[in-house]
Design a protein around this motif. Structure first.
Motif, PDB file in Angstrom:
ATOM      1  N   GLU A   1       0.846  -1.192   0.000  1.00 39.54           N
ATOM      2  CA  GLU A   1       0.000   0.000   0.000  1.00 39.54           C
ATOM      3  C   GLU A   1       0.883   1.244   0.000  1.00 39.54           C
ATOM      4  O   GLU A   1       1.978   1.233   0.575  1.00 39.54           O
ATOM      5  CB  GLU A   1      -0.884   0.054   1.259  1.00 39.54           C
ATOM      6  N   VAL A   2       0.376   2.303  -0.617  1.00 35.72           N
ATOM      7  CA  VAL A   2       1.033   3.606  -0.555  1.00 35.72           C
ATOM      8  C   VAL A   2      -0.017   4.594  -0.077  1.00 35.72           C
ATOM      9  O   VAL A   2      -1.125   4.631  -0.635  1.00 35.72           O
ATOM     10  CB  VAL A   2       1.587   4.034  -1.929  1.00 35.72           C
ATOM     11  N   ARG A   3       0.295   5.351   0.966  1.00 27.83           N
ATOM     12  CA  ARG A   3      -0.640   6.324   1.527  1.00 27.83           C
ATOM     13  C   ARG A   3       0.004   7.697   1.598  1.00 27.83           C
ATOM     14  O   ARG A   3       1.228   7.822   1.637  1.00 27.83           O
ATOM     15  CB  ARG A   3      -1.084   5.901   2.932  1.00 27.83           C
ATOM     16  N   SER A   4      -0.851   8.727   1.614  1.00 24.96           N
ATOM     17  CA  SER A   4      -0.347  10.094   1.668  1.00 24.96           C
ATOM     18  C   SER A   4      -0.727  10.748   2.990  1.00 24.96           C
ATOM     19  O   SER A   4      -1.894  11.060   3.213  1.00 24.96           O
ATOM     20  CB  SER A   4      -0.929  10.906   0.508  1.00 24.96           C
ATOM     21  N   PRO A   5       0.263  10.965   3.897  1.00 29.43           N
ATOM     22  CA  PRO A   5      -0.041  11.594   5.185  1.00 29.43           C
ATOM     23  C   PRO A   5      -0.633  12.989   5.021  1.00 29.43           C
ATOM     24  O   PRO A   5      -1.502  13.382   5.795  1.00 29.43           O
ATOM     25  CB  PRO A   5       1.315  11.672   5.897  1.00 29.43           C
ATOM     26  N   SER A   6      -0.192  13.741   4.006  1.00 32.24           N
ATOM     27  CA  SER A   6      -0.696  15.116   3.867  1.00 32.24           C
ATOM     28  C   SER A   6      -2.092  15.147   3.254  1.00 32.24           C
ATOM     29  O   SER A   6      -2.735  16.177   3.222  1.00 32.24           O
ATOM     30  CB  SER A   6       0.278  15.949   3.029  1.00 32.24           C
ATOM     31  N   LEU A   7      -2.576  14.021   2.748  1.00 33.39           N
ATOM     32  CA  LEU A   7      -3.932  13.956   2.198  1.00 33.39           C
ATOM     33  C   LEU A   7      -4.795  13.048   3.090  1.00 33.39           C
ATOM     34  O   LEU A   7      -5.508  12.169   2.616  1.00 33.39           O
ATOM     35  CB  LEU A   7      -3.914  13.425   0.755  1.00 33.39           C
TER      36      LEU A   7
ATOM     37  N   ASN B   1      -3.954  10.588   5.040  1.00 34.06           N
ATOM     38  CA  ASN B   1      -3.563   9.170   5.004  1.00 34.06           C
ATOM     39  C   ASN B   1      -4.296   8.387   3.906  1.00 34.06           C
ATOM     40  O   ASN B   1      -4.473   7.175   3.989  1.00 34.06           O
ATOM     41  CB  ASN B   1      -3.800   8.508   6.359  1.00 34.06           C
ATOM     42  N   ARG B   2      -4.733   9.110   2.870  1.00 35.59           N
ATOM     43  CA  ARG B   2      -5.498   8.498   1.776  1.00 35.59           C
ATOM     44  C   ARG B   2      -4.715   7.358   1.127  1.00 35.59           C
ATOM     45  O   ARG B   2      -3.499   7.477   0.927  1.00 35.59           O
ATOM     46  CB  ARG B   2      -5.821   9.572   0.726  1.00 35.59           C
ATOM     47  N   LEU B   3      -5.424   6.287   0.817  1.00 39.01           N
ATOM     48  CA  LEU B   3      -4.812   5.159   0.114  1.00 39.01           C
ATOM     49  C   LEU B   3      -4.651   5.551  -1.355  1.00 39.01           C
ATOM     50  O   LEU B   3      -5.614   5.786  -2.066  1.00 39.01           O
ATOM     51  CB  LEU B   3      -5.709   3.932   0.253  1.00 39.01           C
ATOM     52  N   LEU B   4      -3.394   5.626  -1.820  1.00 34.85           N
ATOM     53  CA  LEU B   4      -3.113   6.060  -3.189  1.00 34.85           C
ATOM     54  C   LEU B   4      -2.997   4.866  -4.127  1.00 34.85           C
ATOM     55  O   LEU B   4      -3.379   4.931  -5.288  1.00 34.85           O
ATOM     56  CB  LEU B   4      -1.781   6.810  -3.251  1.00 34.85           C
ATOM     57  N   ALA B   5      -2.394   3.801  -3.606  1.00 36.09           N
ATOM     58  CA  ALA B   5      -2.111   2.653  -4.468  1.00 36.09           C
ATOM     59  C   ALA B   5      -2.111   1.388  -3.634  1.00 36.09           C
ATOM     60  O   ALA B   5      -1.735   1.412  -2.450  1.00 36.09           O
ATOM     61  CB  ALA B   5      -0.757   2.836  -5.144  1.00 36.09           C
ATOM     62  N   GLN B   6      -2.517   0.306  -4.247  1.00 32.66           N
ATOM     63  CA  GLN B   6      -2.601  -0.975  -3.533  1.00 32.66           C
ATOM     64  C   GLN B   6      -2.479  -2.125  -4.515  1.00 32.66           C
ATOM     65  O   GLN B   6      -3.059  -2.073  -5.604  1.00 32.66           O
ATOM     66  CB  GLN B   6      -3.963  -1.037  -2.841  1.00 32.66           C
ATOM     67  N   LEU B   7      -1.703  -3.137  -4.148  1.00 31.04           N
ATOM     68  CA  LEU B   7      -1.583  -4.331  -4.983  1.00 31.04           C
ATOM     69  C   LEU B   7      -1.087  -5.468  -4.097  1.00 31.04           C
ATOM     70  O   LEU B   7      -0.295  -5.243  -3.187  1.00 31.04           O
ATOM     71  CB  LEU B   7      -0.589  -4.083  -6.126  1.00 31.04           C
ATOM     72  N   SER B   8      -1.555  -6.673  -4.369  1.00 28.58           N
ATOM     73  CA  SER B   8      -1.111  -7.819  -3.572  1.00 28.58           C
ATOM     74  C   SER B   8      -0.101  -8.639  -4.366  1.00 28.58           C
ATOM     75  O   SER B   8      -0.201  -8.745  -5.587  1.00 28.58           O
ATOM     76  CB  SER B   8      -2.309  -8.693  -3.203  1.00 28.58           C
TER      77      SER B   8
ATOM     78  N   SER C   1       1.902  13.718  -3.719  1.00 27.41           N
ATOM     79  CA  SER C   1       2.430  14.539  -2.632  1.00 27.41           C
ATOM     80  C   SER C   1       3.895  14.152  -2.468  1.00 27.41           C
ATOM     81  O   SER C   1       4.310  13.061  -2.880  1.00 27.41           O
ATOM     82  CB  SER C   1       1.651  14.274  -1.330  1.00 27.41           C
ATOM     83  N   SER C   2       4.712  15.050  -1.868  1.00 27.89           N
ATOM     84  CA  SER C   2       6.156  14.784  -1.810  1.00 27.89           C
ATOM     85  C   SER C   2       6.501  13.751  -0.745  1.00 27.89           C
ATOM     86  O   SER C   2       7.555  13.129  -0.800  1.00 27.89           O
ATOM     87  CB  SER C   2       6.922  16.083  -1.571  1.00 27.89           C
ATOM     88  N   THR C   3       5.604  13.555   0.216  1.00 25.18           N
ATOM     89  CA  THR C   3       5.836  12.546   1.254  1.00 25.18           C
ATOM     90  C   THR C   3       4.794  11.448   1.118  1.00 25.18           C
ATOM     91  O   THR C   3       3.605  11.736   0.984  1.00 25.18           O
ATOM     92  CB  THR C   3       5.742  13.188   2.655  1.00 25.18           C
ATOM     93  N   VAL C   4       5.240  10.197   1.140  1.00 23.64           N
ATOM     94  CA  VAL C   4       4.295   9.074   1.133  1.00 23.64           C
ATOM     95  C   VAL C   4       4.732   8.050   2.179  1.00 23.64           C
ATOM     96  O   VAL C   4       5.892   8.013   2.586  1.00 23.64           O
ATOM     97  CB  VAL C   4       4.164   8.370  -0.246  1.00 23.64           C
ATOM     98  N   VAL C   5       3.767   7.248   2.608  1.00 25.47           N
ATOM     99  CA  VAL C   5       4.038   6.134   3.518  1.00 25.47           C
ATOM    100  C   VAL C   5       3.930   4.849   2.710  1.00 25.47           C
ATOM    101  O   VAL C   5       2.960   4.643   1.978  1.00 25.47           O
ATOM    102  CB  VAL C   5       3.037   6.143   4.686  1.00 25.47           C
TER     103      VAL C   5
END
Ligand SMILES: *[C@@H]1O[C@H](CO)[C@@H](O)[C@H](O)[C@H]1NC(C)=O
Ligand SMILES: *[C@@H]1O[C@H](CO)[C@@H](O)[C@H](O)[C@H]1NC(C)=O
Length: 250
Positions: A173-179, A181-188, A211-215
Protein backbone atom coordinates in the motif's frame (compact mmCIF):
# COMPACT_ATOMS: atom_id res chain seq x y z
CA UNK A 1 -46.11 -3.78 -22.21
CA UNK A 2 -44.61 -1.90 -19.33
CA UNK A 3 -41.18 -0.53 -19.72
CA UNK A 4 -39.29 0.48 -16.63
CA UNK A 5 -36.39 2.77 -17.18
CA UNK A 6 -33.78 1.77 -14.67
CA UNK A 7 -31.36 4.52 -13.97
CA UNK A 8 -28.32 3.68 -11.94
CA UNK A 9 -26.24 6.28 -10.22
CA UNK A 10 -22.99 6.12 -8.37
CA UNK A 11 -22.44 8.63 -5.57
CA UNK A 12 -19.65 9.59 -5.30
CA UNK A 13 -19.11 9.19 -9.02
CA UNK A 14 -16.69 6.69 -10.53
CA UNK A 15 -13.22 8.13 -11.07
CA UNK A 16 -10.48 7.43 -13.63
CA UNK A 17 -12.92 6.41 -16.40
CA UNK A 18 -14.68 3.82 -14.23
CA UNK A 19 -18.21 2.83 -15.31
CA UNK A 20 -21.24 2.94 -13.03
CA UNK A 21 -22.69 -0.57 -13.60
CA UNK A 22 -25.29 -0.68 -10.79
CA UNK A 23 -26.31 1.48 -7.85
CA UNK A 24 -23.07 2.76 -6.26
CA UNK A 25 -21.07 0.04 -7.97
CA UNK A 26 -18.22 1.12 -10.24
CA UNK A 27 -16.48 -1.17 -12.70
CA UNK A 28 -12.84 -0.05 -12.85
CA UNK A 29 -10.51 0.00 -15.86
CA UNK A 30 -7.25 -1.91 -15.60
CA UNK A 31 -4.79 -0.13 -13.31
CA UNK A 32 -7.42 1.10 -10.83
CA UNK A 33 -9.34 -0.38 -7.92
CA UNK A 34 -11.46 0.69 -4.92
CA UNK A 35 -15.20 1.53 -4.59
CA UNK A 36 -14.90 4.53 -6.95
CA UNK A 37 -11.77 3.41 -8.88
CA UNK A 38 -9.80 6.02 -6.94
CA UNK A 39 -6.88 3.70 -5.99
CA UNK A 40 -3.95 3.10 -8.35
CA UNK A 41 -3.22 -0.57 -8.87
CA UNK A 42 -0.28 -0.97 -11.25
CA UNK A 43 2.61 -3.45 -11.05
CA UNK A 44 6.35 -2.90 -11.19
CA UNK A 45 7.90 -0.67 -13.84
CA UNK A 46 9.64 -2.41 -16.73
CA UNK A 47 13.35 -3.03 -16.17
CA UNK A 48 14.40 -0.62 -18.91
CA UNK A 49 12.54 2.18 -17.13
CA UNK A 50 14.64 1.90 -13.99
CA UNK A 51 17.94 0.71 -15.41
CA UNK A 52 20.97 2.14 -13.56
CA UNK A 53 18.76 4.35 -11.41
CA UNK A 54 19.97 4.80 -7.87
CA UNK A 55 17.05 4.03 -5.56
CA UNK A 56 15.76 6.89 -3.40
CA UNK A 57 15.32 4.34 -0.65
CA UNK A 58 17.23 1.07 -0.31
CA UNK A 59 17.09 -1.16 2.76
CA UNK A 60 19.38 -4.21 2.58
CA UNK A 61 19.53 -4.78 6.37
CA UNK A 62 23.35 -4.64 6.29
CA UNK A 63 25.67 -7.56 7.15
CA UNK A 64 27.60 -9.00 10.04
CA UNK A 65 29.34 -12.02 11.52
CA UNK A 66 26.77 -12.90 14.15
CA UNK A 67 23.69 -14.76 12.95
CA UNK A 68 21.22 -12.32 14.54
CA UNK A 69 21.61 -8.60 13.87
CA UNK A 70 21.18 -6.41 16.94
CA UNK A 71 19.86 -3.51 14.85
CA UNK A 72 16.19 -2.59 15.22
CA UNK A 73 13.71 -1.39 12.55
CA UNK A 74 14.07 2.28 13.57
CA UNK A 75 17.68 2.06 12.32
CA UNK A 76 16.19 1.39 8.89
CA UNK A 77 13.54 4.10 9.28
CA UNK A 78 10.51 1.86 9.56
CA UNK A 79 8.11 0.43 12.10
CA UNK A 80 6.38 -2.95 12.26
CA UNK A 81 3.61 -4.52 14.34
CA UNK A 82 5.77 -7.67 14.66
CA UNK A 83 8.00 -8.47 17.67
CA UNK A 84 11.76 -8.76 17.16
CA UNK A 85 13.66 -11.88 18.25
CA UNK A 86 17.44 -11.79 18.79
CA UNK A 87 17.84 -15.52 19.38
CA UNK A 88 16.06 -18.75 18.43
CA UNK A 89 13.18 -19.57 18.17
CA UNK A 90 10.76 -17.50 16.11
CA UNK A 91 7.05 -17.81 16.90
CA UNK A 92 3.92 -16.62 15.08
CA UNK A 93 4.06 -12.81 15.02
CA UNK A 94 7.84 -12.49 15.42
CA UNK A 95 10.74 -11.54 13.15
CA UNK A 96 14.53 -11.38 13.11
CA UNK A 97 17.20 -9.70 11.05
CA UNK A 98 19.26 -12.77 10.36
CA UNK A 99 21.98 -13.85 7.90
CA UNK A 100 20.90 -17.49 7.47
CA UNK A 101 17.48 -19.11 7.58
CA UNK A 102 17.35 -20.77 11.03
CA UNK A 103 16.29 -24.33 11.71
CA UNK A 104 13.43 -23.47 14.05
CA UNK A 105 11.00 -26.16 12.92
CA UNK A 106 12.56 -29.61 12.27
CA UNK A 107 14.05 -28.56 8.95
CA UNK A 108 10.67 -27.45 7.53
CA UNK A 109 12.41 -24.25 6.38
CA UNK A 110 15.27 -23.78 3.89
CA UNK A 111 17.85 -23.98 6.70
CA UNK A 112 21.04 -21.94 6.12
CA UNK A 113 19.81 -20.22 2.93
CA UNK A 114 21.26 -16.71 2.57
CA UNK A 115 19.92 -13.24 1.78
CA UNK A 116 19.13 -11.70 -1.61
CA UNK A 117 21.75 -8.95 -1.58
CA UNK A 118 24.50 -11.61 -1.68
CA UNK A 119 27.03 -9.75 0.45
CA UNK A 120 28.94 -11.98 2.93
CA UNK A 121 26.92 -12.21 6.14
CA UNK A 122 24.11 -10.15 4.59
CA UNK A 123 21.02 -9.91 6.75
CA UNK A 124 17.42 -10.44 5.66
CA UNK A 125 14.12 -9.64 7.39
CA UNK A 126 12.74 -13.08 8.33
CA UNK A 127 9.13 -13.28 9.51
CA UNK A 128 7.00 -15.98 11.07
CA UNK A 129 3.67 -14.38 10.17
CA UNK A 130 0.88 -14.02 12.68
CA UNK A 131 -2.58 -15.59 12.52
CA UNK A 132 -3.97 -12.07 12.44
CA UNK A 133 -3.12 -9.66 9.63
CA UNK A 134 -0.20 -7.47 10.66
CA UNK A 135 2.02 -4.76 9.24
CA UNK A 136 5.46 -6.03 8.23
CA UNK A 137 6.70 -2.61 7.17
CA UNK A 138 5.64 1.02 7.58
CA UNK A 139 8.20 3.48 6.23
CA UNK A 140 7.99 7.12 5.20
CA UNK A 141 9.80 8.65 2.24
CA UNK A 142 10.19 12.38 1.69
CA UNK A 143 11.22 14.66 -1.16
CA UNK A 144 9.46 12.86 -4.00
CA UNK A 145 8.63 14.83 -7.15
CA UNK A 146 4.87 15.31 -7.50
CA UNK A 147 3.55 13.78 -10.74
CA UNK A 148 6.39 11.29 -11.32
CA UNK A 149 5.92 7.51 -11.29
CA UNK A 150 7.83 5.52 -8.66
CA UNK A 151 8.32 1.83 -8.08
CA UNK A 152 8.08 0.39 -4.55
CA UNK A 153 9.76 -3.02 -4.81
CA UNK A 154 11.05 -5.76 -2.59
CA UNK A 155 12.45 -9.27 -2.90
CA UNK A 156 10.37 -11.94 -1.17
CA UNK A 157 11.08 -15.60 -0.54
CA UNK A 158 8.86 -18.32 0.87
CA UNK A 159 11.15 -19.94 3.46
CA UNK A 160 8.99 -23.08 3.79
CA UNK A 161 10.34 -26.23 2.13
CA UNK A 162 7.18 -28.29 2.60
CA UNK A 163 4.46 -28.08 0.01
CA UNK A 164 0.75 -27.64 0.68
CA UNK A 165 1.22 -25.10 3.50
CA UNK A 166 -0.21 -21.59 3.69
CA UNK A 167 1.77 -19.49 1.25
CA UNK A 168 2.88 -15.97 2.15
CA UNK A 169 1.05 -13.11 0.48
CA UNK A 170 1.94 -9.46 0.95
CA UNK A 171 -0.29 -6.46 0.28
CA UNK A 172 1.59 -3.34 -0.80
CA UNK A 173 0.00 0.00 0.00
CA UNK A 174 1.03 3.61 -0.56
CA UNK A 175 -0.64 6.32 1.53
CA UNK A 176 -0.35 10.09 1.67
CA UNK A 177 -0.04 11.59 5.18
CA UNK A 178 -0.70 15.12 3.87
CA UNK A 179 -3.93 13.96 2.20
CA UNK A 180 -5.47 12.47 5.36
CA UNK A 181 -3.56 9.17 5.00
CA UNK A 182 -5.50 8.50 1.78
CA UNK A 183 -4.81 5.16 0.11
CA UNK A 184 -3.11 6.06 -3.19
CA UNK A 185 -2.11 2.65 -4.47
CA UNK A 186 -2.60 -0.98 -3.53
CA UNK A 187 -1.58 -4.33 -4.98
CA UNK A 188 -1.11 -7.82 -3.57
CA UNK A 189 1.84 -10.11 -4.33
CA UNK A 190 -0.52 -13.08 -4.50
CA UNK A 191 0.82 -16.40 -3.23
CA UNK A 192 4.62 -16.51 -3.01
CA UNK A 193 5.35 -20.07 -4.17
CA UNK A 194 7.50 -22.59 -2.33
CA UNK A 195 10.58 -23.98 -4.10
CA UNK A 196 13.07 -26.79 -3.72
CA UNK A 197 15.76 -24.22 -2.84
CA UNK A 198 15.13 -20.74 -1.46
CA UNK A 199 14.09 -18.52 -4.39
CA UNK A 200 14.00 -14.70 -4.25
CA UNK A 201 11.45 -12.96 -6.48
CA UNK A 202 10.82 -9.27 -7.03
CA UNK A 203 7.35 -7.94 -6.11
CA UNK A 204 5.76 -4.54 -5.56
CA UNK A 205 3.80 -1.83 -7.32
CA UNK A 206 4.25 1.51 -9.01
CA UNK A 207 2.37 4.74 -8.41
CA UNK A 208 2.27 8.40 -9.39
CA UNK A 209 3.15 10.61 -6.41
CA UNK A 210 0.46 13.25 -5.64
CA UNK A 211 2.43 14.54 -2.63
CA UNK A 212 6.16 14.78 -1.81
CA UNK A 213 5.84 12.55 1.25
CA UNK A 214 4.30 9.07 1.13
CA UNK A 215 4.04 6.13 3.52
CA UNK A 216 4.98 2.72 2.11
CA UNK A 217 3.35 -0.30 3.72
CA UNK A 218 3.67 -4.07 3.50
CA UNK A 219 0.83 -5.93 5.19
CA UNK A 220 0.32 -9.66 5.72
CA UNK A 221 -2.39 -10.82 3.34
CA UNK A 222 -2.53 -14.50 4.41
CA UNK A 223 -3.27 -16.20 7.73
CA UNK A 224 -0.28 -17.45 9.75
CA UNK A 225 0.26 -20.63 11.74
CA UNK A 226 1.80 -23.54 9.77
CA UNK A 227 2.94 -21.49 6.81
CA UNK A 228 3.06 -17.86 5.73
CA UNK A 229 6.72 -17.77 6.75
CA UNK A 230 8.75 -15.47 4.59
CA UNK A 231 11.92 -13.48 4.13
CA UNK A 232 12.12 -9.91 2.84
CA UNK A 233 15.22 -8.18 1.44
CA UNK A 234 16.25 -5.15 -0.59
CA UNK A 235 13.27 -2.87 -0.06
CA UNK A 236 13.59 -0.10 -2.67
CA UNK A 237 11.87 2.97 -4.03
CA UNK A 238 13.05 3.99 -7.49
CA UNK A 239 11.83 6.56 -10.01
CA UNK A 240 10.54 5.14 -13.33
CA UNK A 241 10.93 6.59 -16.84
CA UNK A 242 12.61 9.80 -15.78
CA UNK A 243 16.05 11.19 -16.61
CA UNK A 244 16.67 12.86 -13.23
CA UNK A 245 17.16 11.31 -9.81
CA UNK A 246 13.46 11.52 -8.95
CA UNK A 247 14.48 13.34 -5.83
CA UNK A 248 12.92 16.79 -5.29
CA UNK A 249 14.21 18.31 -2.02
CA UNK A 250 12.04 21.26 -1.04
C1 LIG B 1 17.02 7.07 7.55
O1 LIG B 1 16.61 8.40 7.35
C2 LIG B 1 17.66 9.35 7.46
C3 LIG B 1 17.08 10.73 7.39
O2 LIG B 1 16.16 10.86 6.33
C4 LIG B 1 18.69 9.06 6.35
O3 LIG B 1 19.77 9.96 6.45
C5 LIG B 1 19.20 7.64 6.51
O4 LIG B 1 20.06 7.32 5.41
C6 LIG B 1 18.04 6.66 6.51
N1 LIG B 1 18.55 5.32 6.80
C7 LIG B 1 18.29 4.28 6.00
C8 LIG B 1 18.90 2.99 6.43
O5 LIG B 1 17.59 4.36 5.01
C1 LIG C 1 2.79 4.42 9.83
O1 LIG C 1 3.61 4.96 10.86
C2 LIG C 1 3.33 6.32 11.18
C3 LIG C 1 4.29 6.75 12.27
O2 LIG C 1 5.60 6.47 11.95
C4 LIG C 1 1.91 6.47 11.66
O3 LIG C 1 1.63 7.84 11.90
C5 LIG C 1 0.96 5.93 10.61
O4 LIG C 1 -0.35 5.95 11.12
C6 LIG C 1 1.33 4.50 10.22
N1 LIG C 1 0.47 4.13 9.11
C7 LIG C 1 -0.36 3.09 9.15
C8 LIG C 1 -1.24 2.89 7.96
O5 LIG C 1 -0.40 2.33 10.08
Amino acid sequence: MICLAISVTCVPECKNNGTCVSQNNCSCPSGYTGPTCEIQSVGLCRDNEILDKKPILLVTFGNGLSKYSQLTPDRFNFSTTYKQQFQPTTYDGSFSFINRVPNDFNNDWHTDATDHTGDPGGYMFLINADEKPGQFYNGTVNNLCIGLRYEFSVYLANIMKLTGRIKPSVRFEVRSPSLGNRLLAQLSSGDVPEDTTLAWRKYGLSFIAPSSTVVLLMISDAPGGGGNDLAIDDIALTVCSHKGSGFCPS
